[in-house]
Write a protein that holds these residues in place. Structure first.
Motif, PDB file in Angstrom:
ATOM      1  N   LYS A  49     -27.455  17.098  33.786  1.00 53.74           N
ATOM      2  CA  LYS A  49     -26.870  15.828  34.195  1.00 53.74           C
ATOM      3  C   LYS A  49     -25.656  15.527  33.334  1.00 53.74           C
ATOM      4  O   LYS A  49     -25.745  15.509  32.108  1.00 53.74           O
ATOM      5  N   ARG A  50     -24.519  15.289  33.955  1.00 56.37           N
ATOM      6  CA  ARG A  50     -23.287  15.019  33.221  1.00 56.37           C
ATOM      7  C   ARG A  50     -23.213  13.546  32.810  1.00 56.37           C
ATOM      8  O   ARG A  50     -23.367  12.645  33.649  1.00 56.37           O
ATOM      9  N   ASN A  51     -22.972  13.312  31.547  1.00 58.33           N
ATOM     10  CA  ASN A  51     -22.702  11.965  31.055  1.00 58.33           C
ATOM     11  C   ASN A  51     -21.196  11.773  30.911  1.00 58.33           C
ATOM     12  O   ASN A  51     -20.422  12.694  31.152  1.00 58.33           O
ATOM     13  N   HIS A  52     -20.764  10.603  30.535  1.00 59.33           N
ATOM     14  CA  HIS A  52     -19.358  10.291  30.274  1.00 59.33           C
ATOM     15  C   HIS A  52     -18.486  10.464  31.537  1.00 59.33           C
ATOM     16  O   HIS A  52     -17.327  10.887  31.460  1.00 59.33           O
TER      17      HIS A  52
ATOM     18  N   ASP B 105     -23.916  11.396  16.103  1.00 61.69           N
ATOM     19  CA  ASP B 105     -24.446  11.297  17.467  1.00 61.69           C
ATOM     20  C   ASP B 105     -23.365  11.621  18.481  1.00 61.69           C
ATOM     21  O   ASP B 105     -22.486  10.806  18.764  1.00 61.69           O
ATOM     22  N   GLY B 106     -23.433  12.831  19.045  1.00 60.74           N
ATOM     23  CA  GLY B 106     -22.460  13.247  20.049  1.00 60.74           C
ATOM     24  C   GLY B 106     -22.826  12.851  21.459  1.00 60.74           C
ATOM     25  O   GLY B 106     -22.131  13.227  22.415  1.00 60.74           O
ATOM     26  N   THR B 107     -23.903  12.076  21.629  1.00 60.13           N
ATOM     27  CA  THR B 107     -24.377  11.702  22.965  1.00 60.13           C
ATOM     28  C   THR B 107     -23.965  10.296  23.387  1.00 60.13           C
ATOM     29  O   THR B 107     -24.213   9.909  24.531  1.00 60.13           O
ATOM     30  N   ILE B 108     -23.376   9.521  22.494  1.00 62.28           N
ATOM     31  CA  ILE B 108     -23.059   8.123  22.811  1.00 62.28           C
ATOM     32  C   ILE B 108     -22.137   8.065  24.022  1.00 62.28           C
ATOM     33  O   ILE B 108     -21.067   8.682  24.046  1.00 62.28           O
ATOM     34  N   GLU B 109     -22.541   7.317  25.029  1.00 61.11           N
ATOM     35  CA  GLU B 109     -21.819   7.311  26.294  1.00 61.11           C
ATOM     36  C   GLU B 109     -20.373   6.847  26.112  1.00 61.11           C
ATOM     37  O   GLU B 109     -20.115   5.775  25.577  1.00 61.11           O
ATOM     38  N   HIS B 110     -19.461   7.706  26.528  1.00 52.27           N
ATOM     39  CA  HIS B 110     -18.021   7.440  26.538  1.00 52.27           C
ATOM     40  C   HIS B 110     -17.401   7.272  25.157  1.00 52.27           C
ATOM     41  O   HIS B 110     -16.250   6.835  25.045  1.00 52.27           O
ATOM     42  N   ALA B 111     -18.132   7.597  24.091  1.00 51.56           N
ATOM     43  CA  ALA B 111     -17.538   7.486  22.758  1.00 51.56           C
ATOM     44  C   ALA B 111     -16.463   8.552  22.581  1.00 51.56           C
ATOM     45  O   ALA B 111     -16.495   9.627  23.199  1.00 51.56           O
ATOM     46  N   TRP B 112     -15.505   8.269  21.729  1.00 53.74           N
ATOM     47  CA  TRP B 112     -14.323   9.115  21.515  1.00 53.74           C
ATOM     48  C   TRP B 112     -14.700  10.542  21.118  1.00 53.74           C
ATOM     49  O   TRP B 112     -14.085  11.514  21.555  1.00 53.74           O
ATOM     50  N   GLY B 113     -15.735  10.696  20.304  1.00 52.19           N
ATOM     51  CA  GLY B 113     -16.126  12.021  19.831  1.00 52.19           C
ATOM     52  C   GLY B 113     -17.258  12.659  20.613  1.00 52.19           C
ATOM     53  O   GLY B 113     -17.767  13.708  20.210  1.00 52.19           O
ATOM     54  N   SER B 114     -17.649  12.069  21.721  1.00 48.76           N
ATOM     55  CA  SER B 114     -18.792  12.567  22.479  1.00 48.76           C
ATOM     56  C   SER B 114     -18.409  13.695  23.442  1.00 48.76           C
ATOM     57  O   SER B 114     -17.256  13.839  23.841  1.00 48.76           O
TER      58      SER B 114
END
Length: 460
Positions: free
Chosen positions: A103-106, A280-289
């Motif tokens: 499942k794709r996030n962001h 945390d690289g999973t945070i939705e739409h975060a700059w470093g995710s």
């Protein structure tokens, strides 16, 4: 992008001698950048990057090569030449590639490539005019708008084939205030893993005014006194100190080589009981995710420090072999031109229970750092030096005046132990992190913290 059959042939060519793992990183990136000076377009840079990187492991060694010539003839030649780095006969074949579905996030709402250049420039101009009109002391405003769409495909000899699409955009404003031969700057740079909808969610004019406000405030500030004192560092980009002085020392690229002050300290106390930190690289739409890292591993939330106890490192596959640890979804690179390694994603301190106002009231004499600038650190020792963008002097529990020219000097390991207050106002901010695998987007962050004892460098 290359077909699976082609990738399979390349992977087999990689393993014709003693290699025990092969990996192909394929990238296509579309970038758009527009720079404005005082509201007028000063430069533009739009382009497409496409290329392939090939890596082979032999136990604890690796070799890497890359090319933008993606013909099969060239890639097979490159794979065979790389494989000759190791002596021996073929010990394994690559497994059949199978696509990893997930499942794709962001997911973005409005792709930047669907919006014309004029509309993007208009966004930058809006921020620029707001900064220019803030006050007559604002003499120069530089605004940079950027967006990118990066498509990656990662395949390896264990049969993994996985893809990801990453879209990011950012607006960076630098205002320069001048009067009577004096000059100060202010910077503000919001960004996200989002499309053009990001600019409907933030106030770009307020972003421009914030950069101008910092510049004006510092223009009329007194010189900062120097000495050892308590220091309160506010939220958001204040987290750059943890990122630089501690975060890099928790990356496996340092730990595996014995070049970190935190080597061999898992499950030991390295910080104040009030300190909890995660990457945390999973945070939705975060700059470093991102959905996956640049080895094709899923990103995740990694607890680094739990109430002062070191709980984990950020680990890539190769250094994980050296450390006998599994990868943590932290392998990142600027582009196919860099061999990937362990890097931070969104790294920050968690909220505590203290109020910023109480921290100030409890401080008889010290420095309040409302926002930070850049700095430097030695990961092997943890020694750092950071500039304060916006600072204020505290006397008898009150902020008495703005001060400029302040710098924070210290050691990351010591600073972690000297944190005696952690606030509730967690916020993250965006930056670009440079290291051995290039410059990558990362979030830094924290709530307000107080360090009980710190060296402050000043001009007074």
């Amino acid at each position: 992008m290359l077909e699976k059959q082609q990738l399979q042939m390349i992977l087999d060519a990689c393993l014709q001698t003693g290699g025990d793992h092969a990996e192909i990183f394929e990238e296509k990136k579309i970038t758009n950048q527009y720079a404005l000076l005082n509201g007028k377009v000063d430069s533009s840079n739009c382009g497409i990057v496409y290329g392939v990187g090939i890596r082979i492991f032999h136990e604890l060694e690796s070799v890497y090569a890359y090319s933008n010539d993606t013909s099969m003839e060239n890639l097979l030649k490159m794979a065979k030449e790389l494989s000759e780095s190791f002596e021996g006969n073929r010990i394994m074949h690559s497994e059949e590639l199978k696509t990893v579905e997930y499942k794709r996030n962001h997911v973005v709402q409005i792709e930047p490539q669907t919006v014309c250049s004029a509309d993007k420039i208009a966004i930058a101009k809006k921020a620029s005019l707001a900064a220019m009109n803030y006050d007559e002391v604002i003499q120069k405003v530089m605004v940079r708008y950027s967006d990118e769409k990066q498509e990656v495909a990662i395949s390896n000899s264990e049969g993994k084939y996985i893809q990801d699409t990453r879209i990011r955009t950012r607006l960076m404003i630098q205002a320069i205030a001048m009067k009577d031969g004096k000059m100060e700057t202010g910077f503000y740079g919001p960004g996200a893993s989002k499309g053009m909808e990001f600019y409907d969610e933030i106030d770009v004019e307020e972003a421009g005014r914030e950069a101008a406000r910092i510049a004006k405030t510092m223009l009329f500030a007194d010189e900062c006194p120097s000495g050892t004192m308590p220091v309160i560092i506010d939220n958001g980009f204040g987290g750059v100190i943890f990122h630089e002085a501690c975060g890099h020392a928790l990356e496996a690229s340092s730990v595996a080589k014995g070049q970190s002050v935190f080597c061999g300290k898992l499950n030991q106390k390295i910080a104040s009981d009030k300190v909890c930190a995660v990457d945390d690289g999973t945070i939705e739409h975060a700059w470093g995710s991102a959905n996956i890292d640049d080895e094709g591993n899923f990103t995740r939330r990694n607890v680094l420090i739990d109430h002062g106890i070191l709980k984990g490192y950020m680990v890539d596959t190769l250094n994980g072999r050296r450390m006998k640890m599994s990868p943590t979804g932290n392998s990142r690179r600027q582009s196919y031109q860099f061999e990937t390694t362990s890097r931070m994603t969104n790294t920050f301190l968690l909220e505590g229970t203290d109020e910023l106002e109480d921290m100030i009231k409890e401080t008889k004499y010290g420095l309040y750092c409302k926002s930070m600038s850049g700095g430097s650190v030695n990961p092997s020792t943890g020694d750092f030096n950071f500039a304060v963008q916006e600072g204020y002097l505290i006397q008898d529990g009150q902020i008495v005046k703005p001060v400029k020219g302040a710098s924070l000097i210290g050691n990351g390991a010591e600073t972690l132990l000297n944190i005696d207050r952690v606030g509730k106002n967690l916020a993250r901010a965006q930056g670009m992190c440079g290291s051995s695998s290039g410059s990558i987007p990362t979030d830094v962050g924290q709530p307000a913290i107080r360090v009980s004892r710190m060296i402050v460098g000043g001009r007074e």
